[in-house]
Design a protein around this motif. Structure first.
Motif, PDB file in Angstrom:
ATOM      1  N   VAL A   1      14.552  22.005 -34.297  1.00  0.00           N
ATOM      2  CA  VAL A   1      13.261  22.062 -33.390  1.00  0.00           C
ATOM      3  C   VAL A   1      12.166  22.501 -35.058  1.00  0.00           C
ATOM      4  CG1 VAL A   1      11.381  23.128 -32.273  1.00  0.00           C
ATOM      5  CG2 VAL A   1      13.891  22.278 -31.683  1.00  0.00           C
ATOM      6  N   PHE A   2      12.535  23.751 -35.428  1.00  0.00           N
ATOM      7  CA  PHE A   2      11.392  23.914 -36.444  1.00  0.00           C
ATOM      8  C   PHE A   2      11.582  23.136 -37.653  1.00  0.00           C
ATOM      9  CE2 PHE A   2      11.289  26.314 -41.110  1.00  0.00           C
ATOM     10  CZ  PHE A   2      10.080  27.179 -40.753  1.00  0.00           C
ATOM     11  N   ARG A   3      12.430  22.420 -38.197  1.00  0.00           N
ATOM     12  CA  ARG A   3      12.125  21.008 -39.133  1.00  0.00           C
ATOM     13  C   ARG A   3      11.343  20.399 -38.360  1.00  0.00           C
ATOM     14  NH1 ARG A   3      17.225  19.112 -40.263  1.00  0.00           N
ATOM     15  NH2 ARG A   3      18.609  20.831 -38.799  1.00  0.00           N
ATOM     16  N   VAL A   4      11.294  19.742 -37.638  1.00  0.00           N
ATOM     17  CA  VAL A   4      10.185  18.908 -36.869  1.00  0.00           C
ATOM     18  C   VAL A   4       9.040  19.370 -36.661  1.00  0.00           C
ATOM     19  CG1 VAL A   4      10.288  17.681 -34.881  1.00  0.00           C
ATOM     20  CG2 VAL A   4      12.222  17.714 -35.511  1.00  0.00           C
ATOM     21  N   ILE A   5       8.730  20.588 -36.400  1.00  0.00           N
ATOM     22  CA  ILE A   5       7.922  21.595 -35.889  1.00  0.00           C
ATOM     23  C   ILE A   5       6.812  20.874 -37.416  1.00  0.00           C
ATOM     24  CG2 ILE A   5       6.013  23.588 -35.493  1.00  0.00           C
ATOM     25  CD1 ILE A   5       8.250  23.813 -33.359  1.00  0.00           C
ATOM     26  N   LEU A   6       7.685  21.785 -38.486  1.00  0.00           N
ATOM     27  CA  LEU A   6       6.950  22.127 -39.895  1.00  0.00           C
ATOM     28  C   LEU A   6       6.458  20.347 -40.556  1.00  0.00           C
ATOM     29  CD1 LEU A   6       6.363  23.229 -42.716  1.00  0.00           C
ATOM     30  CD2 LEU A   6       9.357  22.945 -43.181  1.00  0.00           C
ATOM     31  N   ALA A   7       7.942  19.285 -40.654  1.00  0.00           N
ATOM     32  CA  ALA A   7       7.501  18.148 -41.234  1.00  0.00           C
ATOM     33  C   ALA A   7       6.139  17.714 -39.765  1.00  0.00           C
ATOM     34  CB  ALA A   7       8.503  17.083 -40.311  1.00  0.00           C
ATOM     35  N   THR A   8       5.723  17.733 -38.160  1.00  0.00           N
ATOM     36  CA  THR A   8       4.895  17.237 -37.904  1.00  0.00           C
ATOM     37  C   THR A   8       3.026  18.287 -38.483  1.00  0.00           C
ATOM     38  OG1 THR A   8       6.192  17.137 -36.446  1.00  0.00           O
ATOM     39  CG2 THR A   8       3.137  16.940 -35.867  1.00  0.00           C
ATOM     40  N   VAL A   9       3.328  19.375 -38.366  1.00  0.00           N
ATOM     41  CA  VAL A   9       2.586  20.328 -38.528  1.00  0.00           C
ATOM     42  C   VAL A   9       1.815  20.307 -40.030  1.00  0.00           C
ATOM     43  CG1 VAL A   9       1.548  21.962 -39.306  1.00  0.00           C
ATOM     44  CG2 VAL A   9       2.401  22.522 -37.072  1.00  0.00           C
ATOM     45  N   CYS A  10       2.533  19.852 -41.042  1.00  0.00           N
ATOM     46  CA  CYS A  10       2.545  19.312 -41.904  1.00  0.00           C
ATOM     47  C   CYS A  10       1.103  17.727 -42.394  1.00  0.00           C
ATOM     48  CB  CYS A  10       2.999  19.125 -43.153  1.00  0.00           C
ATOM     49  SG  CYS A  10       3.950  20.938 -43.731  1.00  0.00           S
ATOM     50  N   PHE A  11       2.460  17.050 -41.342  1.00  0.00           N
ATOM     51  CA  PHE A  11       2.212  15.638 -41.440  1.00  0.00           C
ATOM     52  C   PHE A  11       0.642  15.748 -41.077  1.00  0.00           C
ATOM     53  CE2 PHE A  11       0.650  11.756 -38.971  1.00  0.00           C
ATOM     54  CZ  PHE A  11       0.990  10.591 -39.687  1.00  0.00           C
ATOM     55  N   ALA A  12      -0.176  16.278 -39.447  1.00  0.00           N
ATOM     56  CA  ALA A  12      -1.040  16.516 -38.857  1.00  0.00           C
ATOM     57  C   ALA A  12      -1.989  17.034 -40.108  1.00  0.00           C
ATOM     58  CB  ALA A  12      -0.751  17.101 -37.424  1.00  0.00           C
ATOM     59  N   PHE A  13      -2.039  17.636 -40.735  1.00  0.00           N
ATOM     60  CA  PHE A  13      -3.182  18.906 -41.365  1.00  0.00           C
ATOM     61  C   PHE A  13      -3.846  17.587 -42.208  1.00  0.00           C
ATOM     62  CE2 PHE A  13      -4.072  20.463 -45.078  1.00  0.00           C
ATOM     63  CZ  PHE A  13      -5.085  21.483 -44.848  1.00  0.00           C
TER      64      PHE A  13
ATOM     65  N   THR B   1      10.237  16.405 -43.989  1.00  0.00           N
ATOM     66  CA  THR B   1       8.812  16.729 -44.335  1.00  0.00           C
ATOM     67  C   THR B   1       8.009  15.651 -45.028  1.00  0.00           C
ATOM     68  OG1 THR B   1       8.532  19.138 -43.578  1.00  0.00           O
ATOM     69  CG2 THR B   1       6.714  18.117 -44.622  1.00  0.00           C
ATOM     70  N   LEU B   2       8.664  15.303 -46.421  1.00  0.00           N
ATOM     71  CA  LEU B   2       8.478  14.428 -47.467  1.00  0.00           C
ATOM     72  C   LEU B   2       7.981  13.038 -46.998  1.00  0.00           C
ATOM     73  CD1 LEU B   2       7.617  13.613 -50.136  1.00  0.00           C
ATOM     74  CD2 LEU B   2       9.858  12.960 -50.788  1.00  0.00           C
ATOM     75  N   ALA B   3       9.381  12.629 -46.121  1.00  0.00           N
ATOM     76  CA  ALA B   3       9.366  11.362 -45.645  1.00  0.00           C
ATOM     77  C   ALA B   3       8.486  11.526 -44.165  1.00  0.00           C
ATOM     78  CB  ALA B   3      11.046  11.387 -44.627  1.00  0.00           C
ATOM     79  N   GLY B   4       8.340  12.223 -43.046  1.00  0.00           N
ATOM     80  CA  GLY B   4       7.639  12.022 -42.625  1.00  0.00           C
ATOM     81  C   GLY B   4       5.698  12.129 -42.798  1.00  0.00           C
ATOM     82  N   ILE B   5       5.679  12.603 -43.980  1.00  0.00           N
ATOM     83  CA  ILE B   5       3.977  12.261 -44.823  1.00  0.00           C
ATOM     84  C   ILE B   5       3.870  10.773 -45.076  1.00  0.00           C
ATOM     85  CG2 ILE B   5       2.555  12.970 -46.430  1.00  0.00           C
ATOM     86  CD1 ILE B   5       3.329  16.077 -46.197  1.00  0.00           C
ATOM     87  N   THR B   6       5.263  10.325 -45.970  1.00  0.00           N
ATOM     88  CA  THR B   6       5.105   9.077 -46.528  1.00  0.00           C
ATOM     89  C   THR B   6       5.748   8.296 -45.506  1.00  0.00           C
ATOM     90  OG1 THR B   6       7.397   9.634 -47.464  1.00  0.00           O
ATOM     91  CG2 THR B   6       5.819  10.326 -48.375  1.00  0.00           C
ATOM     92  N   ILE B   7       6.337   8.310 -44.707  1.00  0.00           N
ATOM     93  CA  ILE B   7       6.495   7.783 -44.478  1.00  0.00           C
ATOM     94  C   ILE B   7       5.710   7.052 -43.090  1.00  0.00           C
ATOM     95  CG2 ILE B   7       8.161   6.050 -42.087  1.00  0.00           C
ATOM     96  CD1 ILE B   7      10.468   7.332 -44.432  1.00  0.00           C
ATOM     97  N   GLY B   8       5.173   7.900 -41.723  1.00  0.00           N
ATOM     98  CA  GLY B   8       3.895   8.296 -40.973  1.00  0.00           C
ATOM     99  C   GLY B   8       3.321   8.206 -42.164  1.00  0.00           C
TER     100      GLY B   8
ATOM    101  N   ILE C   1      19.580  17.205 -42.804  1.00  0.00           N
ATOM    102  CA  ILE C   1      18.386  16.938 -43.220  1.00  0.00           C
ATOM    103  C   ILE C   1      18.008  17.994 -44.163  1.00  0.00           C
ATOM    104  CG2 ILE C   1      16.420  15.272 -43.428  1.00  0.00           C
ATOM    105  CD1 ILE C   1      17.977  13.540 -41.440  1.00  0.00           C
ATOM    106  N   PRO C   2      17.649  18.641 -44.648  1.00  0.00           N
ATOM    107  CA  PRO C   2      16.799  19.655 -45.374  1.00  0.00           C
ATOM    108  C   PRO C   2      14.922  19.576 -44.429  1.00  0.00           C
ATOM    109  CG  PRO C   2      17.971  19.075 -47.177  1.00  0.00           C
ATOM    110  CD  PRO C   2      17.974  18.082 -46.020  1.00  0.00           C
ATOM    111  N   GLY C   3      14.657  20.490 -44.146  1.00  0.00           N
ATOM    112  CA  GLY C   3      13.160  20.697 -43.955  1.00  0.00           C
ATOM    113  C   GLY C   3      11.594  19.820 -44.903  1.00  0.00           C
ATOM    114  N   SER C   4      12.710  20.244 -46.315  1.00  0.00           N
ATOM    115  CA  SER C   4      11.855  19.386 -47.260  1.00  0.00           C
ATOM    116  C   SER C   4      11.889  17.987 -47.447  1.00  0.00           C
ATOM    117  CB  SER C   4      11.814  20.522 -48.881  1.00  0.00           C
ATOM    118  OG  SER C   4      13.204  19.722 -48.733  1.00  0.00           O
ATOM    119  N   ALA C   5      12.738  17.339 -46.845  1.00  0.00           N
ATOM    120  CA  ALA C   5      13.236  16.252 -46.825  1.00  0.00           C
ATOM    121  C   ALA C   5      11.979  15.033 -46.322  1.00  0.00           C
ATOM    122  CB  ALA C   5      14.705  15.594 -47.171  1.00  0.00           C
TER     123      ALA C   5
END
Length: 422
Positions: free
Chosen positions: A223-235, A185-192, A179-183
């Motif tokens: 791990v990088f993709r998870v951290i990227l999505a988490t950081v974007c969401f947290a910010f 991140t987008l899912a984390g921001i919208t769903i979360g 699952i790409p990091g972009s997808a």
């Protein structure tokens, strides 16, 4: 980029005549229901009633603010668009046209959700068309599906987004792709962003990517993709609250205390009647006296525990089928994803008891799991005609009971509207 956009649109929207027929069927059915309620009653949106008019949904509060920031951190922005679009259609007035627009946005979201589940049944599980149609009709008659089809709420759009993401993740895993990091991140921001606890569900499919735990490179990339999505969401979350992170913990504790200390009904009954049952099969209703804390009194509607042995039997049979599917498909990673996602909600509501007394309203977080697990059960016995026939008969009986019960209870709902919300 153009190709990816086309593929995304084909995934979200109907891409065949059968899928279009499913979409139009539910759009017409739900649309008729929502249109009638919006034009004849004021319950979908009443500026005097911020919450709890029916089944503890917070219609006005959600439309105006997106809900509390500690549970719905980014919903504020999403519902700003929903509200402004509805006001544009209604000419700036919060009248019947405003309610109608809100209802049709919800109707469209739930109808698209039906398409996603149908796509999963047809393209991922690869069930025969007849069985897919039975299961999608069964899902379409769930109390959660019916109520959310005209209710402007976080749960309405969460149900759609979770359905889209699970189908997308299933496609990726079926092709043995990551699952790409972009997808992610987008899912984390919208769903979360709509409900914070659901962000965990976004990361579950990553655990089942091919050779994840056999290659340090693949594991590190995950791990990088998870951290990227988490950081974007947290910010974005912290930006929303001006980086006053202390408020998150204090508000969360207040919410947990408020919604986790109800002792009026035994836990086992709330679990069966509200969490597992109420999100699918309507129980009877009770009216309550409410006020908006500004001098306006109104009537609210809540679900009661089941009073019929047939309702308990329905829920128990459904749970038996779900467990049967899980154990029969234990080695199937797509089934494990669905079950782990479901377990998260079971822990939050049934074990931690958060909102257990009104857990039927949280159905938008997990009800899509039922038709998919039932679909996997049919798939497991695809070469055994007798078992398939048995399961089809059981589903036919349950479908008939669900239809009869929920239509009857909706007549009670309309009686409530006639009495208090004309």
């Amino acid at each position: 980029m153009k190709t990816k956009l086309i593929h995304l649109l084909k995934q979200i929207f109907p891409s065949s005549y059968t899928e279009l027929a499913v979409f139009l069927f539910f759009l017409i059915c739900y649309g008729t229901l929502g249109t009638y309620i919006a034009l004849h009653y004021r319950i979908i949106f009443d500026s005097r009633i911020p919450w709890d008019a029916y089944f503890s949904f917070d219609n006005k509060a959600i439309v105006m603010t997106g809900g509390s920031f500690e549970r719905h951190p980014l919903a504020y922005y999403f519902f700003n668009w929903i509200r402004e679009f509805s006001l544009m259609i209604s000419g700036g007035k919060m009248d019947a046209s405003f309610r109608l627009t809100l209802a049709w946005l919800s109707n469209t979201a739930i109808s698209l959700c039906m398409v996603q589940i149908f796509k999963y049944l047809k393209n991922i599980i690869r069930l025969p068309l007849a069985i897919s149609l039975i299961l999608i009709l069964f899902f379409g008659l769930f109390s959660t599906s019916i109520i959310l089809s005209f209710t402007p709420e976080n749960f309405t759009y969460t149900l759609l987004l979770l359905s889209i993401y699970n189908y997308y993740a299933a496609i990726k895993l079926r092709k043995e792709e990551k699952i790409p990091g972009s997808a992610l991140t987008l899912a984390g921001i919208t769903i979360g962003g709509l409900t914070i606890t659901n962000i965990v569900k976004v990361f579950i499919p990553i655990l089942f990517e091919k050779d994840l735990f056999r290659s340090w490179k693949k594991f590190g990339n995950a791990v990088f993709r998870v951290i990227l999505a988490t950081v974007c969401f947290a910010f974005l979350y912290l930006l929303r609250i001006d980086f006053k992170y202390q408020n998150i913990f204090s508000k969360t504790n207040q919410q947990y205390e408020k919604f986790s200390n109800v002792e009026s009904i035994p836990d086992w009954d709330m679990i069966l009647s509200y969490f597992f049952g109420g999100s699918i099969l309507f129980p009877s209703f009770m009216t309550t006296d409410k006020h908006n804390m500004k001098g306006f009194d109104f009537k609210g509607l809540l679900m009661e525990p089941y009073s019929s042995a047939f309702c308990y039997a329905f829920v128990i049979v459904l749970l038996v089928l779900i467990l049967w599917s899980y154990f029969k498909n234990f080695r199937n990673k797509l089934v494990q994803i669905l079950v782990i996602s479901f377990v998260i909600d079971i822990v939050i509501h049934c074990i931690m008891r958060f909102g257990l007394h009104t857990s039927y309203i949280y159905g938008g977080h997990f009800v899509f799991v039922y038709p998919l697990l039932l679909g996997w059960l049919f798939y497991a016995y695809r070469s055994e005609p007798r078992t398939i026939s048995f399961l089809t008969v059981i589903m036919g009986i349950m479908l008939a009971f669900l239809l009869t019960n929920n239509l009857f209870r909706m007549s009670d709902f309309f009686q409530f509207l006639e009495t208090y919300y004309q």
